[in-house]
Design an enzyme around this catalytic site. Sequence first.
Site, PDB file in Angstrom:
ATOM      1  N   HIS A 126       0.818  -1.203   0.000  1.00 24.52           N
ATOM      2  CA  HIS A 126       0.000   0.000   0.000  1.00 24.52           C
ATOM      3  C   HIS A 126       0.859   1.264   0.000  1.00 24.52           C
ATOM      4  CE1 HIS A 126      -3.636  -2.129   2.095  1.00 24.52           C
ATOM      5  NE2 HIS A 126      -3.163  -2.809   1.079  1.00 24.52           N
ATOM      6  N   ARG A 151      -0.654  -0.387  -4.358  1.00 26.07           N
ATOM      7  CA  ARG A 151      -2.018   0.134  -4.278  1.00 26.07           C
ATOM      8  C   ARG A 151      -1.942   1.577  -3.806  1.00 26.07           C
ATOM      9  NH1 ARG A 151      -6.859  -1.154   0.013  1.00 26.07           N
ATOM     10  NH2 ARG A 151      -5.698   0.380   1.195  1.00 26.07           N
ATOM     11  N   TYR A 163     -10.965   6.409   4.133  1.00 19.88           N
ATOM     12  CA  TYR A 163     -10.580   5.027   4.423  1.00 19.88           C
ATOM     13  C   TYR A 163      -9.167   4.736   3.887  1.00 19.88           C
ATOM     14  CZ  TYR A 163      -9.574   0.597   2.349  1.00 19.88           C
ATOM     15  OH  TYR A 163      -8.896  -0.496   1.905  1.00 19.88           O
ATOM     16  N   ASP A 215      -8.364   0.907  -4.620  1.00 14.51           N
ATOM     17  CA  ASP A 215      -9.493   0.268  -3.938  1.00 14.51           C
ATOM     18  C   ASP A 215     -10.575   1.320  -3.688  1.00 14.51           C
ATOM     19  OD1 ASP A 215     -11.155  -1.208  -2.286  1.00 14.51           O
ATOM     20  OD2 ASP A 215      -9.561  -1.902  -0.944  1.00 14.51           O
ATOM     21  N   HIS A 217     -13.434   0.513  -2.265  1.00 15.17           N
ATOM     22  CA  HIS A 217     -14.004   0.065  -1.002  1.00 15.17           C
ATOM     23  C   HIS A 217     -15.528   0.125  -0.951  1.00 15.17           C
ATOM     24  CE1 HIS A 217     -13.106  -1.076   3.212  1.00 15.17           C
ATOM     25  NE2 HIS A 217     -12.081  -1.576   2.581  1.00 15.17           N
ATOM     26  N   GLU A 241     -10.514  -2.051  -7.378  1.00 17.10           N
ATOM     27  CA  GLU A 241     -11.072  -3.033  -6.424  1.00 17.10           C
ATOM     28  C   GLU A 241     -12.382  -2.552  -5.817  1.00 17.10           C
ATOM     29  OE1 GLU A 241      -8.259  -3.973  -3.364  1.00 17.10           O
ATOM     30  OE2 GLU A 241      -9.809  -4.793  -2.063  1.00 17.10           O
ATOM     31  N   GLU A 267     -13.013  -9.674  -1.229  1.00 15.96           N
ATOM     32  CA  GLU A 267     -12.386  -9.826   0.092  1.00 15.96           C
ATOM     33  C   GLU A 267     -13.417 -10.099   1.181  1.00 15.96           C
ATOM     34  OE1 GLU A 267     -10.280  -6.039   0.425  1.00 15.96           O
ATOM     35  OE2 GLU A 267     -11.724  -5.351   1.896  1.00 15.96           O
ATOM     36  N   ARG A 288     -10.758 -11.909  -4.926  1.00 15.84           N
ATOM     37  CA  ARG A 288      -9.966 -11.447  -3.786  1.00 15.84           C
ATOM     38  C   ARG A 288     -10.184 -12.272  -2.523  1.00 15.84           C
ATOM     39  NH1 ARG A 288      -6.623  -8.348  -2.437  1.00 15.84           N
ATOM     40  NH2 ARG A 288      -7.731  -6.824  -1.171  1.00 15.84           N
ATOM     41  N   HIS A 317      -6.801 -11.267  -0.498  1.00 14.42           N
ATOM     42  CA  HIS A 317      -6.756 -10.247   0.544  1.00 14.42           C
ATOM     43  C   HIS A 317      -5.588 -10.546   1.493  1.00 14.42           C
ATOM     44  CE1 HIS A 317      -9.434  -8.174   3.802  1.00 14.42           C
ATOM     45  NE2 HIS A 317      -8.811  -7.267   3.086  1.00 14.42           N
ATOM     46  N   ASP A 321      -4.916  -7.236   9.095  1.00 19.69           N
ATOM     47  CA  ASP A 321      -5.858  -7.914   9.989  1.00 19.69           C
ATOM     48  C   ASP A 321      -6.012  -9.403   9.716  1.00 19.69           C
ATOM     49  OD1 ASP A 321      -7.482  -5.770   8.155  1.00 19.69           O
ATOM     50  OD2 ASP A 321      -8.535  -7.669   8.126  1.00 19.69           O
ATOM     51  N   GLU A 344      -1.731  -9.646  -1.830  1.00 15.93           N
ATOM     52  CA  GLU A 344      -1.626  -8.390  -1.084  1.00 15.93           C
ATOM     53  C   GLU A 344      -0.742  -8.606   0.144  1.00 15.93           C
ATOM     54  OE1 GLU A 344      -5.319  -7.032   0.613  1.00 15.93           O
ATOM     55  OE2 GLU A 344      -4.565  -4.990   0.896  1.00 15.93           O
ATOM     56  N   TRP A 407     -18.826   0.992   4.002  1.00 18.00           N
ATOM     57  CA  TRP A 407     -17.451   1.250   4.425  1.00 18.00           C
ATOM     58  C   TRP A 407     -16.453   0.500   3.576  1.00 18.00           C
ATOM     59  CZ3 TRP A 407     -13.075  -1.103   6.569  1.00 18.00           C
ATOM     60  CH2 TRP A 407     -12.089  -0.167   6.937  1.00 18.00           C
TER      61      TRP A 407
HETATM   62  O1  KDG Z   1     -10.741  -5.333   7.874  1.00 13.74           O
HETATM   63  C1  KDG Z   1     -10.955  -4.592   6.722  1.00 13.74           C
HETATM   64  C2  KDG Z   1      -9.675  -4.438   5.939  1.00 13.74           C
HETATM   65  O2  KDG Z   1      -9.065  -5.682   5.821  1.00 13.74           O
HETATM   66  C3  KDG Z   1      -9.917  -3.898   4.568  1.00 13.74           C
HETATM   67  O3  KDG Z   1     -10.512  -2.663   4.677  1.00 13.74           O
HETATM   68  C4  KDG Z   1      -8.636  -3.783   3.815  1.00 13.74           C
HETATM   69  O4  KDG Z   1      -9.819  -3.244   1.794  1.00 13.74           O
HETATM   70  C5  KDG Z   1      -8.839  -3.686   2.332  1.00 13.74           C
HETATM   71  C6  KDG Z   1      -7.758  -4.191   1.484  1.00 13.74           C
HETATM   72  O5  KDG Z   1      -7.961  -4.225   0.275  1.00 13.74           O
HETATM   73  O6  KDG Z   1      -6.731  -4.575   2.032  1.00 13.74           O
HETATM   74 MG    MG Z   2      -9.948  -3.975  -0.266  1.00 16.39          MG
END
Ligand code: KDG
Ligand code: MG
Length: 407
Positions: A126, A151, A163, A215, A217, A241, A267, A288, A317, A321, A344, A407
């Site tokens: 990223h 990204r 975000y 992304d 999102h 994405e 994802e 993803r 993905h 997290d 990723e 989100w």
């Molecule tokens: O928990 C949510 C994140 O993993 C997400 O927002 C990350 O969109 C994301 C990405 O492409 O890594």
């Molecule tokens: Mg994403």
Amino acid sequence: MSKHDTIVAADVLVTSPGRNFVTLKITTGEGLVGWGDATLNGRELAVASYLRDHVAPLLVGRDPARIEDTWQYLYRGVYWRRGPVTMTAIGAVDLALWDIKGKTTGQPVYQLLGGAVRDRVLTYTHATGWDVPQLLDSVDTQRERGFLAVRAQMGVPGLDTVYGVTREAAGYEPAGRGTAPAEEVWDTAAYLRHAPGALAAVRDHVGPDLHLLHDSHHRLTPNEAARLGRALEDVDLFWLEDVTPAENQEVLRHVRRHTTTPLAIGEVFNTVWECQSLITEQLIDYVRTCVTHAGGISSLRRIAALADVWQVRLGPHGPSDVSPVALAASLHVGLATPNFAIQEYMGYEPLVHEVFRHDWSYADGYLSTGDSPGLGVDVDEDLAARFPYERAYLPVARRRDGSMTDW
Ligand code: KDG
Ligand code: MG
């Protein structure tokens, strides 16, 4: 070793070395240990309870070698199929059992999946910048680290937060600790006015070779997504994405009709069935799905097999997290799966690498696994125990009028 080993314990570790991770540890009568990732960002304890209260008692006494049968048992047997909590729990069991099978046979998991079809796995990371100069600096930093795919996420004039972007152009953590989610204000029109120019500036800056990804999102309508895809044609993205929310997949037909910008989605998908029409109708270029949230290695391989028929490739993905256990599993799939395009890799804080010691490594734009038996990850349980769970939530987003948006 006896012909049939037996699972004697299934324990759940919840640790927070900078952020929360849920990890499943399966132990066999022969003393083998398998690790699985069960982290579901912002809903960690739901999966921990699902595993502890409902799955662990069923695992004890089972043959750890019967990976597919255990997958079917937990998926079909529960009646309440699918969903992120169930599938993350099944994913953790599946990873831990593949880890054990590797240790039983002395082979890294990718060998058990048919062996390597490539030497290493292309990865993207990223870059974030509030304004364009900061974004270019961030992209340059990642290029200096050798990344061949980046990204790019940017701030939006007139908004305070976006975000995945920090004003300091530092790394970001999607979930914030606290008793309630942070609230962000979102303005799609402002984003659409700004993003194409910012991404074009990145392309001008880096030249044609660097793979650029972006992304959205889940925040656009089909028509907004179509317009954005068209506006980005000359930027030559590797992928765009999550243009629209994941539930209504039919709307992607409209996006597809208007742009050839490659699309990546999935994802938040948990099973092959959620990917089915996007793949078979060729509405996406990359799927993803994450090895943790989509039911493990066994399940991701099914998705890959379906996708291969339709020339759709995998780009799983891999944010901060999902734990290093999941990243290891994804890389073993990546090494052994022909239509695996890119992984990723958001990276982890140093402490995370100490809790989860792993033999995978990053160099020159690629990720590689080692040749340790199994997944090649070991968890320092004493260290993990020093960082108890801390409540954390993903932010929520509202439009300027105060109504909730995606989100
Ligand atoms: O928990 C949510 C994140 O993993 C997400 O927002 C990350 O969109 C994301 C990405 O492409 O890594
Ligand atoms: Mg994403």
